[in-house]
Enzyme design. Sequence first.
Site, PDB file in Angstrom:
ATOM      1  N   CYS A 149      34.785  30.544  10.524  1.00  0.00           N
ATOM      2  CA  CYS A 149      35.062  29.206  11.064  1.00  0.00           C
ATOM      3  C   CYS A 149      34.064  28.152  10.594  1.00  0.00           C
ATOM      4  CB  CYS A 149      35.154  29.249  12.586  1.00  0.00           C
ATOM      5  SG  CYS A 149      33.643  29.745  13.444  1.00  0.00           S
TER       6      CYS A 149
ATOM      7  N   HIS B  67      32.595  29.325  18.138  1.00  0.00           N
ATOM      8  CA  HIS B  67      33.748  29.035  17.275  1.00  0.00           C
ATOM      9  C   HIS B  67      33.871  27.535  17.092  1.00  0.00           C
ATOM     10  CE1 HIS B  67      37.480  29.875  15.203  1.00  0.00           C
ATOM     11  NE2 HIS B  67      38.068  28.927  15.899  1.00  0.00           N
TER      12      HIS B  67
ATOM     13  N   HIS C 112      41.442  25.710  11.678  1.00  0.00           N
ATOM     14  CA  HIS C 112      40.291  26.599  11.851  1.00  0.00           C
ATOM     15  C   HIS C 112      40.648  27.955  11.260  1.00  0.00           C
ATOM     16  CE1 HIS C 112      41.978  28.753  15.536  1.00  0.00           C
ATOM     17  NE2 HIS C 112      42.885  27.872  15.180  1.00  0.00           N
TER      18      HIS C 112
END
Length: 162
Positions: free
Chosen positions: A74, A122, A134
């Site tokens: 990510c 994240h 993402h």
Amino acid sequence: MKYNLNQLTKKIAAAAIALSIAISGGALLSAPKAEAATASASSKATTIINAAKAQMGTPYKFGASTSTTKYFDCSSLMKYAYKKAGITLPRTSKAQSKVGTYVSKSNLKPGDLVFFYSPVTHVGMYIGGGKIVHTYGKPGVTTSTINSGWWKDHYNTARRVL
């Protein structure tokens, strides 16, 4: 100098009009700068979003190197996309969550970084319409909706870097 009341009123009115024009003219002169800054941020956001979306389907790999586009995690995806607009981000999602300025979820703009979990583990990028780009697990780089389900439940914060 001797003025009658009518002449004095005209002089004061002329001075007030001149002052008003000077003040509003100054505001008008600064407006293009603000518009140019907004246009520049919008252009960079488009560049960043397009760079991330061009990687759709690229596999996820935790700890992926920032020197390859064969895999992304990510934060390496965000680092890669922002670099396309000349912006250097730190390597990890936790470090990325400390750059730029805080922005509330209700004020997200395309290009804003959005973070999940507490502590942050994240990161994704808001692309408009309640969606983020993402990467995680399968299917790799993808888009998701942040206003429902898992993403809504685990939303933490957002930052504006542009």
